[in-house]
Design a protein around this motif. Structure first.
Motif, PDB file in Angstrom:
ATOM      1  N   ALA A  76       0.913  -1.257   0.017  1.00  0.00           N
ATOM      2  CA  ALA A  76      -0.003   0.076   0.001  1.00  0.00           C
ATOM      3  C   ALA A  76       0.783   1.294   0.084  1.00  0.00           C
ATOM      4  O   ALA A  76       0.577   2.142  -0.768  1.00  0.00           O
ATOM      5  N   TYR A  77       2.002   1.270   0.727  1.00  0.00           N
ATOM      6  CA  TYR A  77       2.940   2.396   0.680  1.00  0.00           C
ATOM      7  C   TYR A  77       3.527   2.549  -0.556  1.00  0.00           C
ATOM      8  O   TYR A  77       3.491   3.666  -1.041  1.00  0.00           O
ATOM      9  N   GLY A  78       3.942   1.530  -1.023  1.00  0.00           N
ATOM     10  CA  GLY A  78       4.708   1.525  -2.538  1.00  0.00           C
ATOM     11  C   GLY A  78       3.770   1.857  -3.569  1.00  0.00           C
ATOM     12  O   GLY A  78       4.227   2.994  -4.265  1.00  0.00           O
ATOM     13  N   HIS A  79       2.608   1.499  -3.424  1.00  0.00           N
ATOM     14  CA  HIS A  79       1.479   1.805  -4.539  1.00  0.00           C
ATOM     15  C   HIS A  79       1.460   3.259  -4.239  1.00  0.00           C
ATOM     16  O   HIS A  79       1.133   3.916  -5.428  1.00  0.00           O
ATOM     17  N   ALA A  80       0.967   4.033  -3.060  1.00  0.00           N
ATOM     18  CA  ALA A  80       0.766   5.347  -3.102  1.00  0.00           C
ATOM     19  C   ALA A  80       1.979   6.211  -3.618  1.00  0.00           C
ATOM     20  O   ALA A  80       1.663   7.070  -4.372  1.00  0.00           O
ATOM     21  N   ALA A  81       3.133   5.720  -3.247  1.00  0.00           N
ATOM     22  CA  ALA A  81       4.633   6.428  -4.055  1.00  0.00           C
ATOM     23  C   ALA A  81       4.352   6.403  -5.392  1.00  0.00           C
ATOM     24  O   ALA A  81       4.626   7.401  -6.323  1.00  0.00           O
ATOM     25  N   ALA A  82       4.207   5.197  -5.999  1.00  0.00           N
ATOM     26  CA  ALA A  82       4.139   5.083  -7.257  1.00  0.00           C
ATOM     27  C   ALA A  82       3.104   5.960  -8.120  1.00  0.00           C
ATOM     28  O   ALA A  82       3.265   6.537  -9.161  1.00  0.00           O
ATOM     29  N   ILE A  83       1.976   6.019  -7.612  1.00  0.00           N
ATOM     30  CA  ILE A  83       0.946   6.855  -7.992  1.00  0.00           C
ATOM     31  C   ILE A  83       1.100   8.162  -8.111  1.00  0.00           C
ATOM     32  O   ILE A  83       1.204   9.048  -8.999  1.00  0.00           O
ATOM     33  N   MET A  84       1.737   8.848  -7.019  1.00  0.00           N
ATOM     34  CA  MET A  84       2.230  10.127  -6.816  1.00  0.00           C
ATOM     35  C   MET A  84       3.473  10.494  -7.861  1.00  0.00           C
ATOM     36  O   MET A  84       3.563  11.631  -8.245  1.00  0.00           O
ATOM     37  N   SER A  85       4.286   9.475  -8.153  1.00  0.00           N
ATOM     38  CA  SER A  85       5.477   9.686  -8.941  1.00  0.00           C
ATOM     39  C   SER A  85       5.023   9.903 -10.308  1.00  0.00           C
ATOM     40  O   SER A  85       5.505  10.713 -11.024  1.00  0.00           O
ATOM     41  N   ASP A  86       3.746   9.390 -10.434  1.00  0.00           N
ATOM     42  CA  ASP A  86       3.260   9.746 -11.969  1.00  0.00           C
ATOM     43  C   ASP A  86       2.445  10.732 -12.082  1.00  0.00           C
ATOM     44  O   ASP A  86       2.603  11.517 -13.081  1.00  0.00           O
ATOM     45  N   THR A  87       1.676  10.949 -10.879  1.00  0.00           N
ATOM     46  CA  THR A  87       0.453  12.146 -11.227  1.00  0.00           C
ATOM     47  C   THR A  87       1.130  13.398 -10.504  1.00  0.00           C
ATOM     48  O   THR A  87       0.565  14.454 -10.799  1.00  0.00           O
ATOM     49  N   ALA A  88       2.173  13.299  -9.874  1.00  0.00           N
ATOM     50  CA  ALA A  88       2.584  14.447  -8.948  1.00  0.00           C
ATOM     51  C   ALA A  88       4.092  14.458  -8.892  1.00  0.00           C
ATOM     52  O   ALA A  88       4.672  14.502  -7.805  1.00  0.00           O
ATOM     53  N   LEU A 191      -2.470   6.545   0.071  1.00  0.00           N
ATOM     54  CA  LEU A 191      -2.723   7.584  -1.180  1.00  0.00           C
ATOM     55  C   LEU A 191      -3.243   8.948  -0.754  1.00  0.00           C
ATOM     56  O   LEU A 191      -2.886  10.145  -1.044  1.00  0.00           O
ATOM     57  N   THR A 192      -4.188   8.719   0.202  1.00  0.00           N
ATOM     58  CA  THR A 192      -5.005  10.166   0.855  1.00  0.00           C
ATOM     59  C   THR A 192      -3.680  10.728   1.515  1.00  0.00           C
ATOM     60  O   THR A 192      -3.389  12.163   1.300  1.00  0.00           O
ATOM     61  N   ALA A 193      -2.971  10.285   2.615  1.00  0.00           N
ATOM     62  CA  ALA A 193      -1.718  10.829   3.021  1.00  0.00           C
ATOM     63  C   ALA A 193      -0.771  11.397   2.222  1.00  0.00           C
ATOM     64  O   ALA A 193      -0.264  12.517   2.268  1.00  0.00           O
ATOM     65  N   ALA A 194      -0.499  10.547   0.908  1.00  0.00           N
ATOM     66  CA  ALA A 194       0.462  11.043   0.179  1.00  0.00           C
ATOM     67  C   ALA A 194      -0.097  12.319  -0.626  1.00  0.00           C
ATOM     68  O   ALA A 194       0.657  13.169  -0.774  1.00  0.00           O
TER      69      ALA A 194
END
Length: 240
Positions: A76-88, A191-194
Motif C-alpha cells: 500500500a505504501y509503495g502503491h501510493a508513492a508510485a501513483i504520486m510519482s506519476d501524477t505529481a 494515497l490520501t496521506a500522500a
C-alpha cells in the motif's frame, strides 16, 4: 492542530539494527531529512482493474519481514508513492515517509490487535480518543454526525493513518478499486496521506518541503522526529 488528529498513542521509536535473530552487523541509520527513499518502487499500471497494489507484492514480499511490516501494508505504501510519482512528479514523496507515518500512527494497521487484510482493509477499525479538548487533546466538535468515526459528539481520528472526518471528506480517495474512499483501508489511507503531504509540502525531496509537509500532518516536532527515525530505518531495510 485542525487537520489530522494526534497519534493513536504516544510511542517511543526504538531503532533496531537488524531483523530479529539476524547475524548481520548493525545497519547505520542515516541522519537528516528527508529520510532516504528506500528500495525503488517499480512502475505499475495503476489504472488496471482491481487492487493494483497487488502488482507490488513481488516487490514487497522479499523485504517485508526485515522491516516488520505486513506485505499488504508495504504494498500500500509503495502503491501510493508510485501513483504520486506519476501524477505529481514534482512532489517526490517516498514510500518510506508513508511507512514512517503508518508506524507512528497505528503500527501499520496493527494497533491493539487490528490487522491488514489482503485487500488493504484494517479490522477491527482503529479509532482514536474523542477530541474533546482534554489535556493535550485538540477540541473538535463532531463534523460528520458520527457517520465516519462513530462519534456524534466529537470527532475522532480514523484508520491506520489517523485522519479526522473533516480532512477525510476533503482529501479521501479510493485507491484499491472498490469504488469507496475508506479511511479504514490502508490503500486508500496511504494515497490520501500522500496527496495531503504533497499538497502541503510541495517538493518533499527537500528538507524544507518534507518538514513543511510533516508539520501540516501533525504540528509536533517530536512527531516529525519519530516519523523521520522510522522512515530512515525503512530506507535501509530494517525495523523501526
Amino acid at each position: 492542530m485542525n487537520r489530522v488528529a494526534y497519534t493513536v498513542a504516544a510511542v517511543a521509536v526504538g531503532l533496531l539494527a537488524a531483523a530479529c535473530g539476524s547475524s548481520e552487523p548493525p545497519r547505520a541509520i542515516p541522519e537528516g531529512i528527508p529520510p532516504g527513499a528506500g528500495t525503488p518502487v517499480p512502475e505499475i499500471d495503476f489504472n488496471a482493474q482491481g487492487r493494483t497494489a497487488d502488482l507490488l507484492l513481488d516487490w514487497a514480499e522479499p523485504q517485508a519481514d526485515a522491516m516488520n511490516i505486513s506485505v499488504p501494508a508495504l504494498a500500500a505504501y509503495g502503491h501510493a508513492a508510485a501513483i504520486m510519482s506519476d501524477t505529481a512528479p514534482g512532489c517526490g514523496i517516498a514510500w518510506t515517509t508513508l511507512a514512517g507515518i503508518g508506524y507512528i500512527e497505528s503500527r501499520h494497521g496493527t494497533y491493539q490487535g487490528s490487522s491488514v487484510a489482503p485487500d488493504g482493509l484494517v479490522s477491527p477499525a482503529i479509532r482514536g480518543i474523542p477530541l474533546d479538548g482534554g489535556p493535550g487533546v485538540a477540541e473538535i466538535p463532531d463534523t460528520d454526525g458520527g457517520q465516519l468515526d462513530g462519534d456524534p459528539v466529537h470527532d475522532r481520528a480514523m484508520g491506520p493513518m489517523q485522519f479526522i472526518p473533516e480532512t477525510w471528506k476533503k482529501w479521501g480517495v479510493d485507491a484499491n478499486g472498490d469504488g469507496i474512499a475508506d479511511p479504514d483501508n490502508l490503500d486508500d489511507a496511504a494515497l490520501t496521506a500522500a496527496r495531503y503531504l504533497c499538497a502541503r509540502g510541495g517538493d518533499l525531496r527537500t528538507a524544507e518541503g518534507w518538514e513543511r509537509a510533516l508539520m501540516a500532518y501533525n504540528q509536533s516536532g517530536v512527531y516529525l522526529r519519530d516519523v523521520r527515525d522510522a522512515a530512515a530505518a525503512y530506507s535501509v531495510g530494517t525495523t523501526a
